[in-house]
Design a protein around this motif. Structure first.
Motif, short mmCIF file in Angstrom:
data_model
loop_
_atom_site.label_atom_id
_atom_site.label_comp_id
_atom_site.label_asym_id
_atom_site.label_seq_id
_atom_site.Cartn_x
_atom_site.Cartn_y
_atom_site.Cartn_z
N LYS A 59 31.17 -8.22 -24.87
CA LYS A 59 30.32 -7.24 -25.55
C LYS A 59 31.13 -6.17 -26.28
O LYS A 59 30.58 -5.39 -27.06
N TRP A 60 32.43 -6.10 -25.95
CA TRP A 60 33.28 -5.06 -26.55
C TRP A 60 33.95 -5.51 -27.84
O TRP A 60 34.76 -4.78 -28.41
N PHE A 86 38.78 -3.32 -17.71
CA PHE A 86 37.97 -4.43 -17.20
C PHE A 86 38.57 -4.94 -15.90
O PHE A 86 39.79 -5.10 -15.80
N CYS A 126 34.54 -1.46 -16.56
CA CYS A 126 33.52 -2.49 -16.71
C CYS A 126 33.92 -3.75 -15.96
O CYS A 126 35.10 -3.98 -15.68
N HIS A 127 32.93 -4.58 -15.69
CA HIS A 127 33.24 -5.88 -15.09
C HIS A 127 33.81 -6.80 -16.16
O HIS A 127 33.41 -6.75 -17.33
N ASP A 168 33.24 -9.73 -16.79
CA ASP A 168 32.24 -10.57 -17.46
C ASP A 168 31.63 -9.91 -18.69
O ASP A 168 31.01 -10.58 -19.52
N ASP A 169 31.81 -8.58 -18.80
CA ASP A 169 31.21 -7.86 -19.92
C ASP A 169 32.14 -7.69 -21.11
O ASP A 169 31.77 -7.07 -22.12
#
Lengths: 328, 328
Positions: free
Chosen positions: A58-59, A33, A51-52, A54-55
């Protein structure tokens, strides 16, 4: 089934963690990230998501341990509590004076999220802390000494770079050999800052800068250099790149203590590190503690921990029986 | 309320434990158990009971941790399982090859009795084992080296004393300096037994003994000396007493390992001990682990443990908050 690791922050430390995971067959890097645009970040591992930041939420459920590779000044004080509520996390928070405050914040969030957070992992804080603690518990009558170096101090190099007329710089912290010898003799000397370490600076000047003035400014800089014997070398940018581009470090933790009914016997416990790459070694320690966090969480433990709270066996790929048969 | 300690076996190790307890204000020695006639045993502490070993069972409930100070050859294989059923116990069982078997026996009895037993506590096995484990977990790509000495080997001294014509003897194990240097260089050398250590013997002859024959017998003794470069010095009994009556020891655990995507960086982790008194240092380690056994038992843990299973914080007199504020 391997331990799924996420890396948050992809600088020297994040890359070091990526390299260390490759050496640990029970672990798997699943995502990196970053605050940058993910498509602009190229990592070493194949088939791993970038990934960014901010995501990251979701993980949840897809990452066993999230390793936080940001800085101690502004990143970790915010990130570690925040992500400890979502994931098991490890950080290398190294502002010694603020550890109790950081611990309290992280502990509350890790408890709330039912996760394990291990903070201040690395070599100092980290392995050096552990060695101070073990040695002090074994020899209550004694004195601790910590020496750093020979190695690059990033903070001191940065301080030199802020001096007017300096284009680039590298600073080495060097333990004084006579001080080390005095400690190892068991004499329990009282050592001043100046007696323990010297500082050596390699400086590239801007064109037209006043070398004498730069040297004077460095040597008299409060906190950073004024209390030390400091040497300043002026070199070219090419020489700096060729001979001073590495990030070596290391140091010594020594306890000298007494035993016997009348404290008649002297003992010296010494732990030392000689590291080619400070960030890669720190990362290697972190990855071992990620294994511990995974196992402690699997046992139902929660909350913030430090290296003091982690039973050594949790760090090893080997089972208890293998450890007893081969390393005890 | 202090931790109540019993000592079983009052030789060098038992006396060392007694001295170490004096340095730990949260502990109290309550009884010493001996196979000798209790009235014939004079201990250093005032107001402490000296009892026959047959009476130890009567002390259940009055002792928090019983420290077993017998030998590994015949005492501990019997004593540790036996007393683990009655008390929390610590031993320093050091026959490396038989640790798994010893562990299994002690574990069953400690479980049955609802007690904690920590076995093989000291420096090797003990602190050296811990350092091998930590270093191996941090640097999976690497190689371990253990060197012993300079120090007195009791087993080798005994072997010399059994040679015909020998009245008394002391043997020193000495690490070879070139081997240490090669390991510290990161070269990961393959070292033979002869390349790692030399053996130096100080021998007092019986009157009329054949010095040349004694020297030859020592130097060619299988397992003990044949694989080493051995030096034999003949000295008088007075000289042996004056210059070789101490029990110093120590050694080095070094791991040399690689990190980086292509293993391009080398790291050296080194732990070393320089001990004036081998039994007193071993005792000091044991007493720290007695504190751990007490705390783990108080939390409801049971069974056999080794140094690998004990979280470091259990060893320290300080609280978690104090440790984080002062040593991390």
């Amino acid at each position: 089934m391997s331990i799924k690791i996420g890396i948050l922050g992809y600088g020297n430390l994040g890359r070091g963690v990526e390299c260390a995971i490759k050496q640990n067959p029970d672990m798997e890097l699943v995502a990196v990230f970053t605050r940058r645009k993910p498509e602009s970040v190229s990592i070493l591992s194949e088939g791993v998501a970038v990934c960014h930041i901010d995501d990251v939420e979701k993980w949840q459920g897809k990452i066993d341990v999230l390793i936080l590779c940001g800085g101690s000044a502004t990143d970790l004080p915010v990130q570690t509590p925040k992500y400890a509520e979502m994931f098991n996390v490890i950080d290398s928070f190294d502002t010694h004076a603020k550890i109790p405050e950081h611990f309290a914040k992280v502990d509350a969030k890790a408890m709330a999220g039912g996760n394990v957070a291990i903070i201040s992992v690395g070599w100092d804080p980290g392995m050096f802390s552990l060695n101070r603690m073990y040695a002090g518990a074994i020899l209550p009558q004694g004195k601790d000494y910590t020496f750093w170096g020979k190695g690059v101090s990033q903070g001191h190099s940065d301080a030199i770079r802020r001096v007017e007329g300096v284009k680039n710089a590298k600073q080495y912290t060097i333990p004084v050999d006579e001080a080390l010898k005095a400690v190892r003799s068991g004499a329990n000397p009282e050592l001043t800052t100046r007696q323990k370490h010297t500082r050596e600076c390699f400086v590239v000047l801007e064109e037209g800068a006043d070398a004498a003035k730069v040297e004077e400014t460095i040597k008299t800089m409060p906190n950073y250099f004024a209390d030390y014997d400091t040497t300043v070398h002026f070199i070219s940018e090419e020489e700096l790149m060729a001979n001073h581009s590495g990030i070596p470090h290391g140091g010594f933790v020594i306890r000298s203590g007494k035993t016997g009914w009348n404290e008649e016997h002297t003992h010296i416990i010494e732990y030392s590190l000689k590291l080619d790459s400070n960030p890669e070694f720190t990362s290697s320690v972190i990855v071992a503690y990620a294994r511990a966090a995974y196992r402690m969480a699997a046992e139902g433990q929660t909350g913030c921990k430090t290296v003091f709270d982690v039973a050594p066996a949790y760090l090893s790929m080997m089972s208890g029986a293998e450890l007893r048969a081969t390393l005890l």
